[in-house]
Design a protein around this motif. Structure first.
Motif, PDB file in Angstrom:
ATOM      1  N   ALA A   1      96.004 116.787  17.502  1.00 43.13           N
ATOM      2  CA  ALA A   1      97.618 116.369  17.356  1.00 43.13           C
ATOM      3  C   ALA A   1      98.633 117.672  18.262  1.00 43.13           C
ATOM      4  O   ALA A   1      99.339 117.332  18.964  1.00 43.13           O
TER       5      ALA A   1
ATOM      6  N   ILE B   1      94.759 110.487  30.775  1.00 38.76           N
ATOM      7  CA  ILE B   1      95.773 111.550  30.077  1.00 38.76           C
ATOM      8  C   ILE B   1      94.938 112.945  30.243  1.00 38.76           C
ATOM      9  O   ILE B   1      95.666 113.762  30.739  1.00 38.76           O
TER      10      ILE B   1
ATOM     11  N   THR C   1     102.062 112.398  20.037  1.00 46.74           N
ATOM     12  CA  THR C   1     102.028 113.809  19.310  1.00 46.74           C
ATOM     13  C   THR C   1     100.790 113.626  18.377  1.00 46.74           C
ATOM     14  O   THR C   1     100.253 114.653  17.915  1.00 46.74           O
TER      15      THR C   1
ATOM     16  N   SER D   1      98.216 111.915  18.697  1.00 49.40           N
ATOM     17  CA  SER D   1      96.939 111.557  19.259  1.00 49.40           C
ATOM     18  C   SER D   1      96.497 110.015  19.110  1.00 49.40           C
ATOM     19  O   SER D   1      95.368 109.915  18.991  1.00 49.40           O
TER      20      SER D   1
HETATM   21  N1  PFF Z   1      98.626 114.884  20.800  1.00 50.30           N
HETATM   22  C1  PFF Z   1      98.459 115.715  21.825  1.00 50.30           C
HETATM   23  C2  PFF Z   1      99.819 116.419  22.183  1.00 50.30           C
HETATM   24  O1  PFF Z   1     100.836 116.281  21.380  1.00 50.30           O
HETATM   25  O2  PFF Z   1      99.819 117.337  23.233  1.00 50.30           O
HETATM   26  C3  PFF Z   1      98.189 114.879  23.084  1.00 50.30           C
HETATM   27  C4  PFF Z   1      97.197 113.930  22.858  1.00 50.30           C
HETATM   28  C5  PFF Z   1      95.657 114.395  22.720  1.00 50.30           C
HETATM   29  C6  PFF Z   1      97.250 112.542  23.043  1.00 50.30           C
HETATM   30  C7  PFF Z   1      94.815 113.678  22.358  1.00 50.30           C
HETATM   31  C8  PFF Z   1      96.416 111.670  22.686  1.00 50.30           C
HETATM   32  C9  PFF Z   1      95.035 112.278  22.632  1.00 50.30           C
HETATM   33  F1  PFF Z   1      94.103 111.457  22.328  1.00 50.30           F
END
Ligand code: PFF
Length: 467
Positions: free
Chosen positions: A36, A118, A244, A246
């Motif tokens: 996250a 991503i 954020t 995830s």
């Molecule tokens: N949550 C991560 C961030 O805030 O940068 C981005 C992210 C990671 C989005 C993993 C989705 C995921 F599956």
């Protein structure tokens, strides 16, 4: 303990995943918090807060985390733990057990695609942070002005060779960790990097309190002036709550598959949500006072806040080079613990599908993702003029994943958990009976979360196609 059969004759206990298990509840909390907490918290949250006027935006963001983010995260962990396989095969199993329509497995497939997309650009931007760790440390920004830091950043973006180099470094490090598996790779990384990250962040907040304009930074983050918040800003806050945490692409579902049966889903998810939020707020408390400390700097500079504005501030404050270096190291650590989770849905699926070795799949997935990332590298220079509907390659990939696949994935997960999944499975996983907790959960997952997500989703589409 019952014995179940997974693909190709691998026999394992039903309450254990063939990919490994978190050695404790704490390790799951660290890993999911690692997923996250990433560029979303330290790069994106401060600049979108800056662009949307501060406090009121933060309040809406917090509401979205509580009302949409937490229930969807509980749903993902619950689904993952109930299936104990890759998100795709987990959904297949649960669809069968719930006598539901097989189309629901689209959630797993879309997650795999979103994670892939991503990661391809996440690795490029994380590569910038790794490169800035060295730049700050070298003292190149000492006494820097805005013109100076912009020139360095523009020069960097204009050089495909440099971007590709740092993209490669970051992707190689990610794949190295992932290839080592849950116990020797993922757990080792989060066990060390997460505590270091939290300590560095606290240190930076302390530094901002001593050398920055802390009062102004604090006021900017926490004074609620609703006249500064637009409707568009409200929706950005909702979309960001998703990214954020995830959510929406099966990363947390894949991690949920390794959670010990006895761990309480609600307690762990609340802890993860609280930690992620605390880190985003702490990043704001570290960045804004530093920015306000230098005359003439403003926090509304968009994505350049971290790479253009912040280096000016570090370049002009005591111990700035060292602290700037520490700051970008922290960003790099946060990014890598997120990147490793992006590969988990696709990786586990391919391991199950082909009964393949994890490290071989990791290298192949990494290679394809790295290749796709070259499109993002070139979007900032050679291909900057090549656009589709006015968007560069990077913007198309970002748009597809961030604005379409994540909200759609989240919506489907909420609907699946609330309306389709057999109640017996939900009760078994969450441990709620019929009381208030059950009613709250039902309201959140069946109505509040889907309605909220639908609004974000519809607005993003409207905004694009109407403009
Ligand atoms: N949550 C991560 C961030 O805030 O940068 C981005 C992210 C990671 C989005 C993993 C989705 C995921 F599956």
């Amino acid at each position: 303990m019952t014995i179940g059969t997974l693909t190709k004759g691998t026999v394992v206990a039903d309450d254990v995943s063939r990919h490994g298990m978190w050695s404790s509840r704490l390790l799951f909390v660290l890993a999911a918090t690692g997923s996250a907490v990433g560029l979303g918290n330290i790069w994106k949250f401060p600049y979108i807060t800056g662009e949307n006027g501060g406090g009121a935006f933060v309040l809406v963001y917090l509401l979205c985390i509580a009302a949409i983010g937490i229930p969807v995260m509980m749903a993902e962990v619950m689904i993952g733990r109930a299936g104990r396989q890759s998100p795709i095969n987990t959904l297949r199993t649960l669809v069968r057990d719930s006598n539901a329509n097989r189309s629901w497995t689209i959630i797993g497939w879309m997650g795999v695609a979103a994670g892939f997309l991503i990661l391809s650009y996440y690795a490029v931007i994380a590569g910038w942070a790794v490169s800035y760790t060295f730049r700050l440390g070298s003292g190149v920004f000492d006494g820097a002005t805005g013109a100076h830091t912009s020139q360095i950043f523009d020069g960097f973006l204009g050089s495909p060779g440099s971007l590709l180099f740092w993209h490669t470094v970051f992707m190689a490090a990610t794949i190295f960790i992932v290839a080592r598996g849950v116990a020797r790779g993922l757990e080792v990384a989060v066990r060390y990097l997460m505590p270091i990250l939290l300590i560095l962040l606290l240190g930076l907040v302390g530094y901002a309190a001593i050398y920055g304009d802390f009062a102004r930074g604090f006021e900017f983050l926490f004074s609620f002036d609703f006249s500064k918040l637009s409707w568009g800003g409200t929706l950005t806050a909702m979309g960001h709550a998703f990214f954020t945490l995830s959510l929406g692409m099966g990363a947390i579902m894949a991690y949920g598959a390794y959670v010990p049966s006895k761990a309480s889903i609600s307690t762990t998810v609340f802890t993860i949500g609280a930690l992620d939020t605390a880190v985003a707020l702490a990043a704001g408390l570290a960045i804004f006072p530093i920015v306000f400390a230098v005359a003439g700097l403003e926090p509304g500079d968009g994505p350049g806040l971290m790479f253009v504005t912040l280096p000016i501030a570090f370049g002009n404050l005591p111990l700035g080079a060292a602290l700037g270096c520490v700051f970008f190291l922290l960003v790099s650590f946060a990014a890598i613990t997120s990147a490793i989770s992006l590969t988990e849905p696709v990786l586990t699926y391919l391991v199950e599908r082909y009964d393949a070795k994890r490290w071989i799949v990791a290298v192949v997935v990494g290679l394809f993702c790295w290749l796709l990332g070259i499109g993002t590298v070139l979007s900032f220079n050679e291909w900057s003029g090549a656009t589709l509907f006015g968007l560069t390659f990077f913007e198309v990939v970002d748009y597809l994943s961030y604005k379409i696949m994540l909200p759609l994935g989240g919506l489907l997960i909420a609907l699946f958990a609330g309306w389709v999944l057999a109640k017996r499975i939900v009760v078994e996983q969450l441990g709620f009976g019929e009381g208030t907790k059950w009613q709250l959960w039902n309201a959140a997952i069946c109505v509040i979360a889907p309605a909220g997500i639908l609004i974000v989703f519809a607005y993003s589409l409207y905004e694009t196609f109407a403009s």
